[in-house]
Design an enzyme around this catalytic site. Structure first.
Site, PDB file in Angstrom:
ATOM      1  N   TYR A   9       0.846  -1.214   0.000  1.00 55.80           N
ATOM      2  CA  TYR A   9       0.000   0.000   0.000  1.00 55.80           C
ATOM      3  C   TYR A   9       0.876   1.257   0.000  1.00 55.80           C
ATOM      4  CZ  TYR A   9      -3.499  -3.364   1.696  1.00 55.80           C
ATOM      5  OH  TYR A   9      -4.325  -4.437   1.852  1.00 55.80           O
ATOM      6  N   TRP A  24      -8.577   6.122   6.516  1.00 49.04           N
ATOM      7  CA  TRP A  24      -8.753   5.737   7.930  1.00 49.04           C
ATOM      8  C   TRP A  24      -7.460   5.226   8.538  1.00 49.04           C
ATOM      9  CZ3 TRP A  24     -12.113   1.141  10.010  1.00 49.04           C
ATOM     10  CH2 TRP A  24     -11.909  -0.027   9.291  1.00 49.04           C
ATOM     11  N   ASP A  25      -6.595   4.651   7.699  1.00 48.80           N
ATOM     12  CA  ASP A  25      -5.257   4.284   8.196  1.00 48.80           C
ATOM     13  C   ASP A  25      -4.561   5.529   8.734  1.00 48.80           C
ATOM     14  OD1 ASP A  25      -5.950   2.422   5.905  1.00 48.80           O
ATOM     15  OD2 ASP A  25      -4.158   1.418   6.649  1.00 48.80           O
ATOM     16  N   TYR A  78       1.186  -0.742  -7.246  1.00 47.66           N
ATOM     17  CA  TYR A  78      -0.188  -0.746  -6.761  1.00 47.66           C
ATOM     18  C   TYR A  78      -1.201  -0.737  -7.908  1.00 47.66           C
ATOM     19  CZ  TYR A  78      -4.388   0.165  -4.181  1.00 47.66           C
ATOM     20  OH  TYR A  78      -5.644   0.046  -3.662  1.00 47.66           O
ATOM     21  N   ASP A 110     -12.930  -4.800   3.178  1.00 50.83           N
ATOM     22  CA  ASP A 110     -13.125  -5.105   1.762  1.00 50.83           C
ATOM     23  C   ASP A 110     -13.913  -6.371   1.422  1.00 50.83           C
ATOM     24  OD1 ASP A 110     -11.268  -3.106   2.141  1.00 50.83           O
ATOM     25  OD2 ASP A 110      -9.902  -3.768   0.581  1.00 50.83           O
ATOM     26  N   ARG A 131      -5.887 -13.097   0.704  1.00 51.01           N
ATOM     27  CA  ARG A 131      -6.419 -11.957  -0.055  1.00 51.01           C
ATOM     28  C   ARG A 131      -7.762 -12.330  -0.708  1.00 51.01           C
ATOM     29  NH1 ARG A 131      -4.556  -6.989   0.686  1.00 51.01           N
ATOM     30  NH2 ARG A 131      -5.360  -6.524  -1.372  1.00 51.01           N
ATOM     31  N   TYR A 133      -8.084 -12.164   5.299  1.00 54.37           N
ATOM     32  CA  TYR A 133      -8.374 -10.729   5.246  1.00 54.37           C
ATOM     33  C   TYR A 133      -9.547 -10.344   6.160  1.00 54.37           C
ATOM     34  CZ  TYR A 133      -7.553  -6.551   2.256  1.00 54.37           C
ATOM     35  OH  TYR A 133      -7.228  -5.329   1.737  1.00 54.37           O
ATOM     36  N   TRP A 134     -10.672  -9.906   5.610  1.00 52.75           N
ATOM     37  CA  TRP A 134     -11.781  -9.467   6.482  1.00 52.75           C
ATOM     38  C   TRP A 134     -12.804 -10.580   6.719  1.00 52.75           C
ATOM     39  CZ3 TRP A 134     -11.603  -5.123   9.293  1.00 52.75           C
ATOM     40  CH2 TRP A 134     -10.667  -4.149   8.917  1.00 52.75           C
ATOM     41  N   GLU A 164      -0.350  -6.535   9.524  1.00 52.81           N
ATOM     42  CA  GLU A 164      -1.590  -5.889   9.074  1.00 52.81           C
ATOM     43  C   GLU A 164      -2.798  -6.451   9.817  1.00 52.81           C
ATOM     44  OE1 GLU A 164      -2.184  -6.429   4.882  1.00 52.81           O
ATOM     45  OE2 GLU A 164      -3.900  -5.051   4.786  1.00 52.81           O
TER      46      GLU A 164
HETATM   47  C1  GLC Z   1      -7.130  -2.642   2.676  1.00 51.21           C
HETATM   48  C2  GLC Z   1      -8.035  -2.648   3.893  1.00 51.21           C
HETATM   49  C3  GLC Z   1      -8.450  -1.243   4.229  1.00 51.21           C
HETATM   50  C4  GLC Z   1      -7.203  -0.390   4.432  1.00 51.21           C
HETATM   51  C5  GLC Z   1      -6.220  -0.507   3.269  1.00 51.21           C
HETATM   52  C6  GLC Z   1      -4.880   0.105   3.573  1.00 51.21           C
HETATM   53  O1  GLC Z   1      -7.768  -2.193   1.541  1.00 51.21           O
HETATM   54  O2  GLC Z   1      -9.151  -3.449   3.692  1.00 51.21           O
HETATM   55  O3  GLC Z   1      -9.243  -1.208   5.365  1.00 51.21           O
HETATM   56  O4  GLC Z   1      -7.553   0.923   4.633  1.00 51.21           O
HETATM   57  O5  GLC Z   1      -6.005  -1.835   2.943  1.00 51.21           O
HETATM   58  O6  GLC Z   1      -4.341  -0.437   4.732  1.00 51.21           O
END
Ligand code: GLC
Length: 418
Positions: free
Chosen positions: A27, A33-34, A79, A161, A193, A346-347, A390
């Site tokens: 990333y 939000w990070d 990315y 996500d 992922r 992941y989520w 993460e």
């Molecule tokens: C992924 C996560 C998201 C976060 C991003 C960067 O997309 O699902 O919540 O903001 O990564 O860490």
């Protein structure tokens, strides 16, 4: 024991001069939000740097008040999808959706705990109009009918996500017809992922906004993915209360009334999404007009948002207690009894420490102090076992996704280290 020096080092290593990347490689830009959560980490040892994080983020705010979920501060071949695919053509190249609005919450905390008062007040003066615009945007643009519940147009907007909560609404989105090369799989094991079928639909939505020239009327009406995301609603609610406090401090009395009305509307409207049998609030699929009956960490965030009455808070606390008994490493992102629970994808199962912070914070507000402490202890266990990853395998605490991760280090600094 949290190693404070190493946590600080993670932020320094991920610092790109004014903004912090979530992690190197996977990333390489600024995520909203990070960045808010990371600012709280910076704030524990470098207040000026934390304020700078906020300024850099809000420099990318759209004219209509929207705060994008990603700001692309430079080129990066590592990315996908980058600014060319989003096509939003803004001064700071960006994505065209937002993310859970934690900023006002972070900034209130910064203002209230600042040792450099002067810097805090001058920063607030700069940021407050932008925060107000941002919250106004949510209500104006994403809740046009004034229902009290804002809409979300992309699973990425939830920040969660590939949560199983979005499986059905996402499955109805068409797949794109062009081919592309994912970059995430070059950094992280594919078991951790999202699947390709999901990715094809994520990209269809990105194309959809671009095709309609980001016209909010059209998207509001016709976007093939429209949900009420309880996580966003709850985080917006808490941030709204924090924003009112900031408005008091910053002399924006004009906005207080407006935001208070919105908060009241949300408080009333969310009641219809409460499920007593499942002991949580359900997300809602607007397109199919149906509740999304999957218990995820998002569905108990009304604790954090202060949206639950006493009975509901009690039921959610009992649910979290059961949830926690399934893992020594915190509240897993999907309820472990769900058939869709996958502890390392992941989520769909792993533990995310910033979400555990939100849940613990909410529990504490409602008086469930002992349970909140247990959530905190479990989150600490993840970092003790594996470091600043993460996210964490809910069954083993093994680190997943990217390593040396900013929000994990930040949460360690502002929450776990004290
Ligand atoms: C992924 C996560 C998201 C976060 C991003 C960067 O997309 O699902 O919540 O903001 O990564 O860490």
């Amino acid at each position: 024991m949290i190693d404070v020096d190493s946590a600080r080092q993670v932020l320094r290593d991920n610092d790109r001069g004014g903004h912090t990347v979530p992690t190197d490689g996977l990333y390489p830009f600024q995520w909203s939000w990070d960045s808010a959560i990371t600012a709280l980490g910076w704030f524990t040892f470098d207040e000026a740097r934390a304020w700078q994080e906020a300024d850099t983020m809000f420099a990318g705010q759209w004219d209509n008040g929207m705060l994008p979920h990603i700001l692309f501060h430079g080129d990066s071949g590592t990315y996908f999808p980058g600014p060319d695919i989003w096509g939003s053509n803004t001064v700071v190249p960006s994505s065209a959706i937002s993310q859970p609005p934690v900023w006002a919450t972070a900034i209130r905390r910064m203002v209230e705990t600042a040792t450099d008062r002067e810097l805090a007040m001058s920063s607030l003066k700069r940021l407050l109009p932008r925060l107000v615009d941002y919250h106004d945007w949510w209500y104006r643009d994403r809740d046009r009918a004034g229902s009290g519940l804002v809409r979300s147009y992309h699973p990425w907007e939830s920040g969660m996500d590939n949560s199983p909560a979005w499986d059905e609404p996402l499955a109805r989105v068409p797949e794109i017809e062009w081919s592309y090369q994912r970059r995430d799989l070059g950094h992280v094991d594919h078991e951790q992922r999202p699947h390709k079928a999901q990715y094809d639909r994520y990209l269809y939505l990105v194309d959809f906004y671009k095709k309609h020239d980001f016209d909010s009327d059209v998207i509001y009406r016709d976007c093939p993915y429209r949900v009420i995301d309880i996580g966003i609603v709850a985080i917006l609610q808490r941030a709204g209360r924090d924003l009112i406090e900031l408005c008091r401090l910053g002399g924006r009395d004009d906005a207080i009334h407006r935001i208070s009305d919105e908060l009241e509307r949300t408080e009333a409207a969310i009641q219809r999404l409460w499920s007593p049998n499942h002991r949580c609030f359900f997300n809602f699929d607007i397109v199919a007009d149906t509740a999304l009956e999957e218990i995820t960490t998002g569905t108990v965030l009304p604790l954090f948002g202060g949206l639950a009455n006493e009975e509901q808070a009690d039921a959610m606390a009992a649910l979290v207690d059961d949830w926690l008994s399934a893992s020594a490493f915190g509240v897993a992102s999907t309820y472990p009894e769900s058939p869709r629970y996958e502890p390392q994808r992941y989520w769909r199962g792993p533990v995310w420490v910033h979400i555990n912070w939100m849940i613990a914070e909410g529990l504490r507000d409602y008086g469930y102090t002992e349970l909140a402490d247990r959530v905190k202890q479990a989150a600490r266990e993840c970092i003790d076992t594996s470091g600043f990853y993460e996210y964490f395998d809910a069954t083993s605490g093994a680190g997943c996704g990217g390593g040396s991760f900013s929000w994990t280090a930040a949460v360690a600094l502002y929450w776990l280290a004290n």
